[in-house]
Design an enzyme around this catalytic site. Structure first.
Site, PDB file in Angstrom:
ATOM      1  CB  SER A 130      -1.432  -0.154   1.598  1.00 43.65           C
ATOM      2  OG  SER A 130      -0.594  -0.191   2.490  1.00 43.65           O
TER       3      SER A 130
ATOM      4  CG  HIS B 184      -3.256  -0.737  -2.243  1.00 47.62           C
ATOM      5  ND1 HIS B 184      -4.002  -0.013  -2.079  1.00 47.62           N
ATOM      6  CD2 HIS B 184      -3.406  -1.342  -1.106  1.00 47.62           C
ATOM      7  CE1 HIS B 184      -3.985   0.835  -0.995  1.00 47.62           C
ATOM      8  NE2 HIS B 184      -3.950  -0.227  -0.094  1.00 47.62           N
TER       9      HIS B 184
ATOM     10  CE  LYS C 205      -7.890   0.976   1.275  1.00 42.21           C
ATOM     11  NZ  LYS C 205      -6.799  -0.057   2.027  1.00 42.21           N
TER      12      LYS C 205
HETATM   13  C1  LIG Z   1      -7.001  -0.125   3.447  1.00 45.40           C
HETATM   14  C2  LIG Z   1      -6.103  -1.125   3.868  1.00 45.40           C
HETATM   15  C3  LIG Z   1      -6.749  -2.052   4.529  1.00 45.40           C
HETATM   16  C4  LIG Z   1      -8.062  -1.966   5.609  1.00 45.40           C
HETATM   17  O1  LIG Z   1      -9.600  -1.687   4.775  1.00 45.40           O
HETATM   18  P1  LIG Z   1     -10.648  -0.847   5.000  1.00 45.40           P
HETATM   19  O2  LIG Z   1     -11.361  -1.362   4.492  1.00 45.40           O
HETATM   20  O3  LIG Z   1     -10.451   0.007   4.971  1.00 45.40           O
HETATM   21  O4  LIG Z   1     -10.575  -1.024   6.567  1.00 45.40           O
HETATM   22  C5  LIG Z   1      -6.160  -4.015   4.351  1.00 45.40           C
HETATM   23  N1  LIG Z   1      -5.224  -4.125   3.917  1.00 45.40           N
HETATM   24  C6  LIG Z   1      -4.499  -3.165   3.170  1.00 45.40           C
HETATM   25  C7  LIG Z   1      -3.626  -3.129   2.123  1.00 45.40           C
HETATM   26  C8  LIG Z   1      -5.265  -2.005   2.983  1.00 45.40           C
HETATM   27  O5  LIG Z   1      -4.351  -0.951   1.874  1.00 45.40           O
END
Ligand SMILES: *Cc1c(COP(=O)(O)O)cnc(C)c1O
Length: 404
Positions: A197, A225, A256
């Site tokens: 990320s 992602h 996302k």
């Molecule tokens: C954003 C993210 C999460 C968490 O997801 P949310 O729905 O925002 O709680 C988990 N793993 C990774 C790699 C992330 O970037």
């Protein structure tokens, strides 16, 4: 009283190290142009990779979902909070990512093969569910955790009580193989992000799957992602690599690229059934509003349809354009083919200063500091979205180059 003094002193320390974090309320919906402190900024911050967070069809579906299902679910899934809207989304997701899970595609029969999915209120909760539950079978368990994993995967490993934990260095297949070969536990779990990320690079999943199969391990993949972005149809990283295995447990977030919120786990029916029995973050939490699930069905239609294809193609054009524009500058973009394009700056102070200079020019690019990234690698995390135009990306590149 003593606690308050301690907290004030600790926060002052963070401030002195340029590590204090502050909230910044926005005054407009998520999009490339965001109002902050009453002025518009061109933003490169969000993970709204396909520009669906404020997409008219998705917004309308959420409103319609509220009219159909009300505001809240009222209870956890296992009590009375599981609505037909959640159920419909889970089926739709299983049909979408199912081909990546072995022989069949979708199979709801208990004990059947193929793929089922389970919807969660967030990716953090979905990740907290998987590893601890799969480590709680009573079998001796060993976990192999990639060093740059997201905090939610790290916390999940911490919650997997009784399991032996091996952390392998970023992308280091050799070390992982040695750890796997020497580990006597019968239940082995490899846990990794797909797209890292804060770096934007992609884990070597084909090789990880080969190792998993060679040593009888399960591969737990967090595609926060990648879902919606990678793969010809947006099915995510498994489709991107053409992987297909019943020994994968896959998490995709829906806040996302899917633009709404929540997450899902996809796996064989037995794993999903086990999560329903054992995953504490699933069992002991109120189900997300059914309207969210309703909106996500529309979001999935966009992702899988011609518009999704066009948005992914545009995003690839933007990524290539930014990299070409920055290629011969003094700024160092990490190698990345994903919408996450980090610019390494080193010290916390420099990262904050460059972010502030960009902000003075009307651009919003967040500085990412430790502990989110290793000390000495503070960076700007440039995140591109299909909602950006080529001119938006040009403006970012020109402004950065003018700061050289
Ligand atoms: C954003 C993210 C999460 C968490 O997801 P949310 O729905 O925002 O709680 C988990 N793993 C990774 C790699 C992330 O970037």
């Amino acid at each position: 009283m003593h606690l308050i003094d301690t907290l004030e002193a600790r926060i002052a320390q963070l401030d002195a190290q340029h590590l204090r974090r502050r909230l910044r309320p926005t005054q407009s919906p998520c999009g490339p142009h965001v109002t902050l402190n009453g002025t518009e900024r061109l933003a490169f911050c969000s993970n709204d990779y396909l520009g669906l967070a404020n997409h008219p069809a998705v917004v309308e579906a959420l409103a319609q979902g509220v009219r159909l299902h009300g505001a809240g679910s009222g209870a956890s899934h296992l009590i009375s909070g599981h609505s037909q809207a959640h159920e419909a989304l889970e089926h739709k997701l299983a049909a979408f990512v199912g081909p990546q899970f072995g022989a069949g595609d979708v199979d709801d029969a208990p004990g059947g093969s193929g793929c089922r999915t389970l919807f969660f209120g967030s990716g953090y909760m979905a990740n907290l569910a998987v590893t601890p539950a799969l480590a709680a079978t009573g079998e001796p368990t060993a976990i192999f955790s990639e060093a740059l994993n997201h905090a939610s995967l790290i916390d999940a490993v911490r919650l997997a009580r009784g399991a032996r934990v091996h952390v392998y260095p970023h992308g280091d297949l050799q070390t992982l193989e040695t750890q796997l070969a020497q580990e006597p536990a019968t239940n082995k779990l490899i846990v990794t992000d797909s797209v890292f990320s804060m770096d934007g690079d992609i884990a070597p999943l084909p090789q990880l799957l080969t190792l998993a199969e060679r040593y009888g391990a399960w591969l737990i993949v967090d595609d926060a992602h990648g879902f919606g972005v990678l793969g010809a149809g947006g099915q995510g990283v498994l489709a991107h690599f053409g992987l297909n295995s019943p020994h994968i447990v896959y998490t995709g977030t829906l806040g996302k690229a899917a633009g709404v919120g929540g997450a899902f786990v996809a796996a064989c029916p037995q794993v999903i059934d086990w999560l329903v029995q054992k995953a504490r973050s699933y069992i002991f939490s109120t189900a997300a509003p059914p309207a969210m699930a309703h909106a996500l069905c529309t979001s999935l239609d966009v992702i899988a349809g011609p518009e999704g294809h066009a948005r992914r193609a545009h995003l690839q054009t933007l990524i290539a354009h930014l990299r070409a524009r920055m290629a011969d500058s003094r700024w160092h973009l990490l190698p990345s083919d994903t919408p996450i394009q980090p610019l390494i700056l080193g010290s916390n102070e420099t990262a904050l200063a460059v972010s502030a200079q960009l902000e003075a020019q009307g651009l919003w690019v967040p500085a990412i500091r430790p502990p989110t990234v290793p000390s000495g690698t503070a960076r700007l995390r440039i995140a591109l979205s299909a909602a950006h135009s080529l001119e938006d990306v040009d403006r970012l590149a020109s402004t950065l180059r003018a700061l050289e």
